[in-house]
Design a protein around this motif. Structure first.
Motif, PDB file in Angstrom:
ATOM      1  N   ARG A  24       0.840  -1.193   0.250  1.00  0.00           N
ATOM      2  CA  ARG A  24       0.023   0.098   0.038  1.00  0.00           C
ATOM      3  C   ARG A  24       1.024   1.377   0.193  1.00  0.00           C
ATOM      4  NH1 ARG A  24      -2.954  -3.306   3.498  1.00  0.00           N
ATOM      5  NH2 ARG A  24      -1.976  -2.349   5.451  1.00  0.00           N
TER       6      ARG A  24
ATOM      7  N   PRO B 177       5.125   3.750  -4.390  1.00  0.00           N
ATOM      8  CA  PRO B 177       4.807   4.922  -5.005  1.00  0.00           C
ATOM      9  C   PRO B 177       4.291   4.674  -6.239  1.00  0.00           C
ATOM     10  CG  PRO B 177       7.007   4.540  -5.181  1.00  0.00           C
ATOM     11  CD  PRO B 177       6.798   3.583  -4.067  1.00  0.00           C
ATOM     12  N   TRP B 178       2.869   4.014  -6.361  1.00  0.00           N
ATOM     13  CA  TRP B 178       2.266   3.418  -7.664  1.00  0.00           C
ATOM     14  C   TRP B 178       2.328   4.288  -8.718  1.00  0.00           C
ATOM     15  CZ3 TRP B 178       3.420  -1.446  -8.243  1.00  0.00           C
ATOM     16  CH2 TRP B 178       3.377  -2.350  -7.188  1.00  0.00           C
ATOM     17  N   ARG B 179       1.806   5.374  -8.359  1.00  0.00           N
ATOM     18  CA  ARG B 179       1.694   6.652  -9.346  1.00  0.00           C
ATOM     19  C   ARG B 179       2.726   7.140 -10.059  1.00  0.00           C
ATOM     20  NH1 ARG B 179      -2.427  10.910  -6.378  1.00  0.00           N
ATOM     21  NH2 ARG B 179      -4.003   9.658  -6.098  1.00  0.00           N
ATOM     22  N   VAL B 180       3.920   7.128  -9.332  1.00  0.00           N
ATOM     23  CA  VAL B 180       5.233   7.362  -9.850  1.00  0.00           C
ATOM     24  C   VAL B 180       5.661   6.299 -10.923  1.00  0.00           C
ATOM     25  CG1 VAL B 180       7.767   8.013  -9.591  1.00  0.00           C
ATOM     26  CG2 VAL B 180       5.918   9.051  -8.246  1.00  0.00           C
TER      27      VAL B 180
ATOM     28  N   ALA C 165       3.742   3.908 -12.108  1.00  0.00           N
ATOM     29  CA  ALA C 165       2.967   3.778 -13.416  1.00  0.00           C
ATOM     30  C   ALA C 165       2.989   4.975 -14.476  1.00  0.00           C
ATOM     31  CB  ALA C 165       1.374   3.881 -12.943  1.00  0.00           C
ATOM     32  N   ALA C 166       3.631   6.078 -14.023  1.00  0.00           N
ATOM     33  CA  ALA C 166       3.658   7.075 -14.968  1.00  0.00           C
ATOM     34  C   ALA C 166       5.122   6.871 -15.488  1.00  0.00           C
ATOM     35  CB  ALA C 166       3.804   8.358 -14.199  1.00  0.00           C
TER      36      ALA C 166
ATOM     37  N   GLY D  18      11.689   5.976 -12.403  1.00  0.00           N
ATOM     38  CA  GLY D  18      10.725   5.662 -11.688  1.00  0.00           C
ATOM     39  C   GLY D  18      11.037   4.882 -10.455  1.00  0.00           C
TER      40      GLY D  18
END
Length: 216
Positions: free
Chosen positions: A14, A17-20, A22-23, A61
């Motif tokens: 959880r 840093p999934w957003r970074v 994924a980006a 990333g």
């Protein structure tokens, strides 16, 4: 890994840093797919540069992988920091491998460099990002060193081809006779960076105690 439980895996998952990630992953795949989208037919040199750019994008990333806003609260927990960091890497590694495979398959096969050699380069770049993040965590109190590590990695990517001795031949094309020797050096770099990253894993002696006293 000792001390790893289902609750710990869930908690670490959880906080990644999934957003970074994924980006960076999406941007890397877009770069790899550029020839397909535009209908271009890149030559071997262009495809090599393309894949090196994809590898760098993914590594940027990964520079954020060890960011932990709750770092100073989790320092005194029973599970040691190297285990928590290794768990972060282990959770992301299979996804990173699938992402890199997709990037390779998106590039034209007729101009693609040897997959094993370019994958070695990508692995070194990724490990440099992770080792840099581990070093930043070990040597500073910064909870989110990702931006600084990413900037340092980007600067190194620009300066390395310009400053390395010509005899090292790290950034050559597959038709260059120095390509095999250059990738022997990439393998040595891989081992060296892995050792450096492992050395940066443990908490500095006494730092955990200081954080516990500060929290109290």
């Amino acid at each position: 890994m000792r001390g790893v439980t289902a609750d710990l895996v869930g908690a670490v998952w959880r906080t990644l840093p999934w957003r970074v990630l994924a980006a960076a992953g999406a941007l890397g795949l877009l770069i790899a797919a550029a020839p397909v989208v535009t209908g271009a037919e890149p030559g071997p040199w262009e495809t090599l540069v393309l894949l090196r750019g994809v590898a760098l994008t993914g590594a940027l990333g990964l520079a954020f992988l060890l960011d932990d806003p709750a770092r100073h609260l989790t320092a005194p927990v029973p599970t040691r920091r190297p285990v928590r960091q290794a768990l972060r890497v282990a959770l992301v590694a299979p996804l990173a491998a699938l992402w890199w495979t997709a990037a390779l398959l998106l590039t034209p096969s007729e101009s693609r460099p040897p997959a094993g050699d370019i994958t070695l380069e990508a692995a070194v770049t990724a490990l440099l990002a992770l080792a840099g993040a581990a070093a930043a965590v070990r040597l500073t109190d910064e909870a989110r060193p990702g931006p600084l590590v990413a900037a340092a990695l980007l600067l190194a990517a620009v300066l390395a081809p310009l400053s390395l001795p010509e005899g090292w031949a790290l950034f050559v094309t597959p038709d260059d006779p120095r390509w095999p020797a250059g990738h022997d050096r990439w393998a040595v770099l891989l081992a060296g960076v892995a050792v450096a990253g492992a050395w940066c894993g443990p908490e500095p002696l006494g730092l955990g105690r200081r954080r516990v006293r500060r929290a109290v």
